[in-house]
Design a protein around this motif. Structure first.
Motif, short mmCIF file in Angstrom:
data_model
loop_
_atom_site.label_atom_id
_atom_site.label_comp_id
_atom_site.label_asym_id
_atom_site.label_seq_id
_atom_site.Cartn_x
_atom_site.Cartn_y
_atom_site.Cartn_z
N LYS A 1 -25.65 -20.42 -4.06
CA LYS A 1 -25.10 -21.07 -5.27
C LYS A 1 -25.18 -22.59 -5.19
O LYS A 1 -24.26 -23.30 -5.57
CB LYS A 1 -23.66 -20.63 -5.54
CG LYS A 1 -23.45 -19.13 -5.55
CD LYS A 1 -24.17 -18.49 -6.71
CE LYS A 1 -23.83 -17.01 -6.78
NZ LYS A 1 -24.81 -16.24 -7.52
N ASP A 2 -26.31 -23.11 -4.69
CA ASP A 2 -26.48 -24.53 -4.47
C ASP A 2 -27.57 -25.12 -5.35
O ASP A 2 -28.54 -24.44 -5.71
CB ASP A 2 -26.89 -24.81 -3.01
CG ASP A 2 -25.83 -24.44 -2.00
OD1 ASP A 2 -24.65 -24.32 -2.39
OD2 ASP A 2 -26.19 -24.26 -0.82
N ASP B 1 -25.97 -30.33 -4.01
CA ASP B 1 -24.62 -30.01 -4.45
C ASP B 1 -24.34 -28.55 -4.12
O ASP B 1 -25.07 -27.66 -4.53
CB ASP B 1 -24.48 -30.24 -5.96
CG ASP B 1 -23.02 -30.34 -6.41
OD1 ASP B 1 -22.16 -29.73 -5.74
OD2 ASP B 1 -22.77 -31.01 -7.42
N ASN B 2 -23.29 -28.33 -3.37
CA ASN B 2 -22.92 -26.96 -2.99
C ASN B 2 -21.51 -26.60 -3.44
O ASN B 2 -20.87 -25.72 -2.90
CB ASN B 2 -23.05 -26.75 -1.48
CG ASN B 2 -22.18 -27.67 -0.67
OD1 ASN B 2 -21.43 -28.48 -1.21
ND2 ASN B 2 -22.29 -27.57 0.63
N PHE B 3 -21.02 -27.31 -4.46
CA PHE B 3 -19.69 -27.03 -5.00
C PHE B 3 -19.80 -25.91 -6.02
O PHE B 3 -20.44 -26.07 -7.06
CB PHE B 3 -19.08 -28.28 -5.63
CG PHE B 3 -17.71 -28.05 -6.18
CD1 PHE B 3 -16.62 -27.92 -5.34
CD2 PHE B 3 -17.50 -27.96 -7.55
CE1 PHE B 3 -15.35 -27.70 -5.84
CE2 PHE B 3 -16.23 -27.73 -8.06
CZ PHE B 3 -15.15 -27.61 -7.21
N GLN B 4 -19.21 -24.79 -5.73
CA GLN B 4 -19.20 -23.60 -6.58
C GLN B 4 -20.62 -23.17 -6.92
O GLN B 4 -21.40 -22.88 -6.03
CB GLN B 4 -18.32 -23.81 -7.80
CG GLN B 4 -16.88 -24.00 -7.43
CD GLN B 4 -15.97 -24.27 -8.61
OE1 GLN B 4 -16.40 -24.46 -9.72
NE2 GLN B 4 -14.67 -24.29 -8.35
N ASP B 5 -21.01 -23.14 -8.17
CA ASP B 5 -22.33 -22.64 -8.57
C ASP B 5 -23.08 -23.73 -9.34
O ASP B 5 -23.09 -23.75 -10.56
CB ASP B 5 -22.18 -21.37 -9.42
CG ASP B 5 -23.49 -20.63 -9.60
OD1 ASP B 5 -24.52 -21.05 -9.04
OD2 ASP B 5 -23.49 -19.61 -10.30
N MET B 6 -23.71 -24.62 -8.62
CA MET B 6 -24.36 -25.78 -9.23
C MET B 6 -25.86 -25.60 -9.38
O MET B 6 -26.50 -24.98 -8.55
CB MET B 6 -24.12 -27.03 -8.37
CG MET B 6 -22.71 -27.49 -8.36
SD MET B 6 -22.26 -28.08 -10.00
CE MET B 6 -20.52 -27.82 -9.94
N SER C 1 -27.90 -24.15 -11.73
CA SER C 1 -28.60 -22.94 -12.16
C SER C 1 -29.62 -23.20 -13.25
O SER C 1 -30.57 -22.45 -13.41
CB SER C 1 -27.60 -21.86 -12.60
OG SER C 1 -26.85 -22.31 -13.71
#
Length: 102
Positions: A60-61, A81-86, A88
């Protein structure tokens, strides 16, 4: 230069065209083999080399890959960015300074 997601291998590939209509290309695995590379975007930077933004669905990066040569035989990958689901639905362009804008 083309970036694409190979659903069979679940990875991000980059293909360097070997002729003008791109009927022949040299594909290279840029990242993956675990649901990586959907919705990629590619641009040629000021250095003349490909820069690809893409989504790593497994982790989800938001990631970027930079080719180190014209054929993309050597690629460096970075997680931006690896905060939540970045990332997409990522899109990439090159700014006036020659650097990527995602």
């Amino acid at each position: 230069m083309i970036s694409y997601y190979d659903e069979t291998n679940q990875g991000l590939f980059v293909a360097h065209c070997l002729d003008d209509p791109c009927s022949v290309a040299h594909p290279v695995l840029a990242d993956g083999l675990n649901s990586v590379g959907q919705n990629s975007s590619i641009a040629i930077g000021a250095d003349g080399l490909a820069l690809i933004s893409y989504h790593d669905n497994t982790n989800k990066d938001l990631k970027v890959a930079h080719c180190s040569d014209v054929d993309c035989n050597t690629i460096t990958n970075y997680t931006l960015d690896n905060f939540q689901d970045m990332g997409s639905l990522t899109s990439l362009t090159i700014g006036e300074d020659g650097y990527g804008l995602i």
